[in-house]
Scaffold this active site. Structure first.
Site, PDB file in Angstrom:
ATOM      1  N   ASP A   1     -19.252 -42.801  64.694  1.00 10.72           N
ATOM      2  CA  ASP A   1     -19.087 -44.049  63.960  1.00 10.72           C
ATOM      3  C   ASP A   1     -17.671 -44.595  64.085  1.00 10.72           C
ATOM      4  OD1 ASP A   1     -19.875 -46.144  62.060  1.00 10.72           O
ATOM      5  OD2 ASP A   1     -18.540 -45.092  60.674  1.00 10.72           O
TER       6      ASP A   1
ATOM      7  N   MET B   1     -28.768 -24.749  55.772  1.00 11.18           N
ATOM      8  CA  MET B   1     -28.978 -26.195  55.861  1.00 11.18           C
ATOM      9  C   MET B   1     -27.700 -26.967  55.533  1.00 11.18           C
ATOM     10  SD  MET B   1     -31.892 -26.434  57.101  1.00 11.18           S
ATOM     11  CE  MET B   1     -31.841 -28.212  57.141  1.00 11.18           C
ATOM     12  N   GLU B   2     -26.912 -26.443  54.619  1.00  9.82           N
ATOM     13  CA  GLU B   2     -25.645 -27.097  54.275  1.00  9.82           C
ATOM     14  C   GLU B   2     -24.688 -27.067  55.463  1.00  9.82           C
ATOM     15  OE1 GLU B   2     -27.806 -26.398  50.614  1.00  9.82           O
ATOM     16  OE2 GLU B   2     -27.443 -25.133  52.350  1.00  9.82           O
TER      17      GLU B   2
ATOM     18  N   MET C   1     -36.661 -30.106  50.390  1.00  6.52           N
ATOM     19  CA  MET C   1     -36.958 -28.812  49.762  1.00  6.52           C
ATOM     20  C   MET C   1     -35.724 -27.921  49.598  1.00  6.52           C
ATOM     21  SD  MET C   1     -40.000 -29.189  49.019  1.00  6.52           S
ATOM     22  CE  MET C   1     -41.218 -30.398  49.467  1.00  6.52           C
ATOM     23  N   CYS C   2     -34.549 -28.452  49.885  1.00  8.64           N
ATOM     24  CA  CYS C   2     -33.318 -27.672  49.702  1.00  8.64           C
ATOM     25  C   CYS C   2     -32.955 -27.606  48.224  1.00  8.64           C
ATOM     26  CB  CYS C   2     -32.159 -28.309  50.462  1.00  8.64           C
ATOM     27  SG  CYS C   2     -32.150 -27.939  52.200  1.00  8.64           S
ATOM     28  N   HIS C   3     -32.532 -26.437  47.798  1.00  4.62           N
ATOM     29  CA  HIS C   3     -32.073 -26.258  46.429  1.00  4.62           C
ATOM     30  C   HIS C   3     -30.660 -26.816  46.286  1.00  4.62           C
ATOM     31  CE1 HIS C   3     -35.175 -23.156  46.832  1.00  4.62           C
ATOM     32  NE2 HIS C   3     -35.345 -23.286  45.536  1.00  4.62           N
TER      33      HIS C   3
END
Length: 159
Positions: free
Chosen positions: A129, A114-115, A75-77
């Site tokens: 990693d 969110m970013e 749902m992130c733009h």
């Protein structure tokens, strides 16, 4: 269900319409960490890891992650980001803990929390990693939003 902006009239998820929101400068800072053993700490500090530049690679991965957040979080733009910075700091109290800070900026109609959180998370995952051949026992620490500014809801600063 109309009181919930992430649901349509039928109760199904939707992407929020931000077209009527004011454009403003928005900044978010998220933090994470990774605890490593002494061997990995020395490899990172001395740039001797066999896979290459651990922090440089992790920094690029975090930047790429911020730019692609809308492809990962449903749902992130998709946003036009104007700045992304990833910083590292070894914790003096816990000498083998690397603190990660991700700052993301935009001028738009929705925030960049969110970013920033995605950038911090992927940065830590990339370090894992690149170093897992040495020790799989690394611990990725808490990931959290520490600052947000801009938008109708105003500023947020974690205490």
């Amino acid at each position: 269900m109309s009181d919930f902006t992430h649901f349509n009239e039928q109760g199904h998820a939707k992407m929020v319409d931000v077209s009527d929101k004011e454009t403003s400068t928005r900044i978010a800072i998220a933090n994470s960490s990774i605890k490593v053993n002494q061997t990995i700490y020395n490899q990172i500090k001395n740039a001797t890891n066999k896979k290459g530049d651990v922090l440089g690679t992790a920094q690029i991965a975090g930047i790429m992650a911020a730019k692609n957040t809308s492809q990962l979080i449903p749902m992130c733009h998709p946003l036009q980001l104007t700045g992304i910075d990833i910083e590292f700091d070894w914790d003096n109290e816990h000498s083998y803990t690397l603190n990660i800070s991700a700052t993301v900026k935009t001028k738009g109609q929705t925030g960049v929390e969110m970013e920033a959180l995605t950038a911090a998370s992927v940065t830590a995952l990339t370090i894992y990693d690149m170093c897992k051949a040495v020790d799989k026992g690394m611990i990725i620490g808490e990931t959290y939003l520490s600052h947000k500014s801009g938008g109708i809801n105003g500023d947020f600063n974690r205490q």
